[in-house]
Every structure is written in C-alpha cells, then in structure tokens.
Design an enzyme around this catalytic site. Structure first.
Site: not given
Length: 276
Positions: A13, A15, A118-119, A164, A187
């Site tokens: 991931d 962020d 990631t988004a 995801k 996270d």
C-alpha cells in the site's frame, strides 16, 4: 531463495505504508500550482491530510474523494495531468519511509517482485514504481477518456477495500503469482481483504482495528510513523501549522538496522537506515 519465490510478490500500500502521509494531498498541491484547483480546495485537502495522518482512512471519506477527483477531471486534457508528475513526485519522494523501501528491495533480492497497490491513480503509481525501482503498480482509473480529455465519469476498478484484493487476484491469474507465498503491507483495516488474500500479511503503522486483527491473527507489525503520536499530543498547534503551511504554499505558488521482520526470509539483513 525458496523454490517458489520466483512466483511470489510483495504488495505495498502507498499512503502511511510506503510513505508518510497522503499522496492525494501531494497531487492536490501540484494541481493547485498548475491552476487545476483553487486555494480553497487546497486548504480543505490540507486539513483532510492532517485528519488522515491522525486517524487513517475510512470507506466513506475515501469513496467521496474518488468521486470528487473524477468529477474534477472533467474537461482536463490527459497531457496536462501527466505533466503534474514531476511535481507530485517531488512531494512524495521525501516522504518515502527508507526502511520500507529497503524492505521492498530486500524482497526483490530474495527473488520476489515488489508492487505498489494504491487507490491513487494508476499513472502516478506506475511512475512512482519506476522511480523507486520496483517491479510494477496497480492503481485506480478515476475517469474515462475521450479524445485525450477526461470525461469525469469513473471507470475501472477503484483500488480500495475489496476491489484492491480483486485487482491482486486478477494480476495473480494473469501472471501465475503464488498468493500463498506472497506478502502484503498496509496500515489500514480497509485493506484487510488485500492482507488476507496473501500468505504473509504485515501491518505497518496500523490503525486501531488493523492492530487488533494483527494481534489476534499473529501478523507481523511494523511502526515507522512517529508523526501521528506527536500530532495527537499537539493537535491544535499542528492544525494551525498545517493551515499556515498551506497558506504559505499558496503565496509561494502565486497563481495557481533494524533487520527485516521475521516474516521475511531470504533477505540480506542489511537494514540500518535512520528514520526521518
């Protein structure tokens, strides 16, 4: 190297996992400087970034962000957005956790590919993966394109939550990836589907719910983000500092070793970088 390592991948991931803070805010800052968003939107994104760093993401906030970005892209040329890349990277690269990047490279040295998942936009994710010398990226497509111009209509998978994990499963089928031998780092509890689709999940700077699950299921936990604890102690001052910093940025723009976690076999055990 284990016999199946060449078919395994480490998924990261972005962020609060691979980097400190929010890549979306760095994108917003670059878009402001290029005249694609106004100062009010930039300040709002600054506060959203502060809240994100304190509490992590939520389904509601993240989907609202996706819809807003999609709508805001309507009428913008693809080329104009691509030109933001260097400025966005200039904001992201100093916030990359050195030890997380070292872990990604350790995976590569052990024969596993390393992917960002990631988004954030797929284009940004791919660009960042190339700069960090990773093997690839999976990101969101925020808007359909017609004649080189964004329409503002969301398209494709939004690489968040269950989608995801779905994107990872699709990649695994296409490329013969052994998910049971693979790793995932995140996270947020929103990434539990991603973490559970691999054989070796790792919680990084986990939010409360993810930490609870990680403890219950015996997952490895890594902590690099010291900022959250400092901000919780001084949230009022930190908020004022963020607002002031955003204002300063607007004026400046003028117009617009620790060792690897035990869950990772086969690394060189050469980490010892100082955290930011």
């Amino acid at each position: 190297m284990a016999a199946d390592d060449s078919h395994a991948v480490a998924f990261f991931d972005l962020d609060r996992t691979l980097m400190e803070g929010s890549s979306a805010f760095q994108f917003g800052r670059a878009a402001y400087k290029a005249g694609l968003i106004n100062r009010r939107r930039l300040i709002a994104d600054g506060w959203a970034n502060l809240r994100f760093r304190l509490r992590g993401s939520t389904d509601e906030n993240t989907h609202a962000l996706r819809d807003r970005i999609s709508r805001s892209l309507e009428g913008i040329r693809v080329r104009d957005l691509e030109r933001l890349g260097p400025d966005v990277l200039a904001g992201i690269l100093p916030r990359i956790y050195p030890k997380m990047l070292a872990i990604a490279h350790e995976h590569q040295d052990a024969g596993r590919r390393a992917y960002i998942v990631t988004a954030a936009s797929h284009e940004l994710a791919e660009m960042l993966a190339q700069v960090l010398v990773l093997d690839g990226a999976i990101g969101s497509q925020f808007s359909a394109v017609e004649d080189g111009v964004y329409t503002g209509r969301p398209t494709g998978l939004f690489i968040y939550g269950r989608e995801k994990a779905l994107a990872i499963e699709q990649l695994a089928r296409r490329e013969g990836i052994d998910l049971a031998a693979s790793y995932a780092y995140s996270d947020s509890a929103s990434d539990l589907p991603m973490l559970r689709v691999v054989g070796h999940p790792v919680a990084v700077n986990p939010d409360g719910e993810l930490l609870r699950v990680a403890r219950e299921e015996g997952w490895s936990v890594l902590r690099f983000d010291r900022l959250g604890r400092r901000l919780k102690a001084l949230v009022g001052l930190a908020g004022a500092a963020v607002a002031g910093g955003v204002g300063s940025a607007a004026l400046a723009a003028r117009g617009r070793g620790r060792r690897l976690p035990r869950a990772i076999p086969g690394g060189r055990r050469r980490l010892g970088l100082r955290l930011r």
